[in-house]
Write a protein that holds these residues in place. Sequence first.
Motif, PDB file in Angstrom:
ATOM      1  N   ILE A  90      37.164  29.815  48.655  1.00  0.00           N
ATOM      2  CA  ILE A  90      37.619  28.821  49.632  1.00  0.00           C
ATOM      3  C   ILE A  90      38.798  29.366  50.431  1.00  0.00           C
ATOM      4  N   ALA A 350      36.154  22.011  48.701  1.00  0.00           N
ATOM      5  CA  ALA A 350      35.272  22.879  49.471  1.00  0.00           C
ATOM      6  C   ALA A 350      34.864  22.236  50.794  1.00  0.00           C
ATOM      7  N   LEU A 353      37.514  21.940  53.659  1.00  0.00           N
ATOM      8  CA  LEU A 353      37.662  23.160  54.450  1.00  0.00           C
ATOM      9  C   LEU A 353      36.988  23.032  55.804  1.00  0.00           C
TER      10      LEU A 353
END
Length: 504
Positions: A90, A350, A353
Amino acid sequence: MSLSDQLTDILNSLGGFGPEVWLSVAFCGLLLAELLLLRTDARTRRRWLVGLSIGSVAVAGVWSAVLGARGFLFTHLLFLDNQAVFFQLIVALSAVLVLAYEASAYGSKDQPTINRLPVEWYALIVAMTLGMFLMTLSVNLLSIYLSIELVSICSYLLTALNADRKASEGGIKYLLFGAVSSAIMLYGMSLLYGMTGTLDLTADNFGIGLSQQDAPVATVAMLLTLAGLLFKLAGVPFHVWTPDAYEAAPVPVAAFFSVAPKAAAVLVLLRLVSALPVDGSSGGTTMTVLQTPLAVLALAGILIGNLTALRQTDAKRLLAYSSIAHAGFLLVGVVALSPAGFNAVLFYSATYLFMSLGAFFLIDLLARSQGSDSLSISQFAGLGSRQPLLAVALMIVMLALTGLPPTVGFTAKLLSFTALFDAYQRSSDPWLLILFALGLLNALISLVYYLRIPFLLFFRPAQADLPAPTPLPRFAVGLSVLLALITLLLFIRPGLLTDWIGGL
């Protein structure tokens, strides 16, 4: 352990420490490259530095993904597992996306000078990435502190990198609040060391030592230790720096701040919570006693972030308060104190992002389409007809940040609040129910400010004296639109992430 055994352990640990060594070498190499390229023209120098920095971070991310070694490194200072690799990916992906966007949007021939970042920022991004890689591996209070400080120092420099008054003010505020949170965190760590006699979170003595303390006392020590993590998460009460730092920093830097440090900090938070003993001497278990304070902090972050964002007139400050609210939503999964809650945190980290980077990039491009570096919300009126692709993509991203279908933001909040409700049914803690109810209500409140910019884009007339649209770099536009499309794809196919997370 004898000296020879320590040396042997260090040599054996190097096999699992390759990406971090590579990033250290890359940081020094970028500093050297800046000196060697001084006599070249600015465009050539930047082209080399962009390529080297993106390549360095990408290699570190790929190396981390394919690295087969797992286990403790350097006598239990670090621990490499699948979760660490997940968060390293990430961090690496966010760094690559931000570097690629900056190279395209800020280095185009049409707009060569607007908000151009000094060349030193490439080396600082790599150094900050190194710090976050170390955070994901840290299971020792000493390594946790040192890695957080490395990230913090790079963050202060990146915020104040531009030579103007606003950047200097934002950097100083960031530094002052960071110093306070660091001091509080050190005090909490000293208390934990005094109670347990060890700095190693994975040691048996750590859990045994805490279990021998009164649960409220151990909880206070843990909350003080969490100060540094809440600072990197932009969590309440260490969130005050966020709007000023985001407003002062260039858009690529603010976008990076909104994602990568949060991801690294939340894994350290999960490791700290997982290290808590399940049996306390009095007053209930240490782990469950910590649940209520975490629920209060999560609720405070959601409320303060959302309610303050309603009054913002600057797009970057709006996204800064949005970041504070999302730090609260990230804590919702932690509050559940269950495997389902922890998996929800991984999924949220995740997917955030793509949502956060997409929002920053699209808002920046819409402003740049008018030849402006101002991010005042009012200037977006009527731009929907002039930039329909960017406007639609921004609306998708804003829906995702709100948590509405058909975007992955809905799935992320659904997983988090489902785990929270299950935790409430097990514990009957009224604070969990309050967090559940007000958290869902705040998703509706956030709709007011998240859709303010799309409303201006499509339903308000453009200003009469708007200049002709400025051509935008195709790569930057394509990258930003792709991030919006990913939020739709992951709603349709959440298994792409959930299956991976389930196997960690």
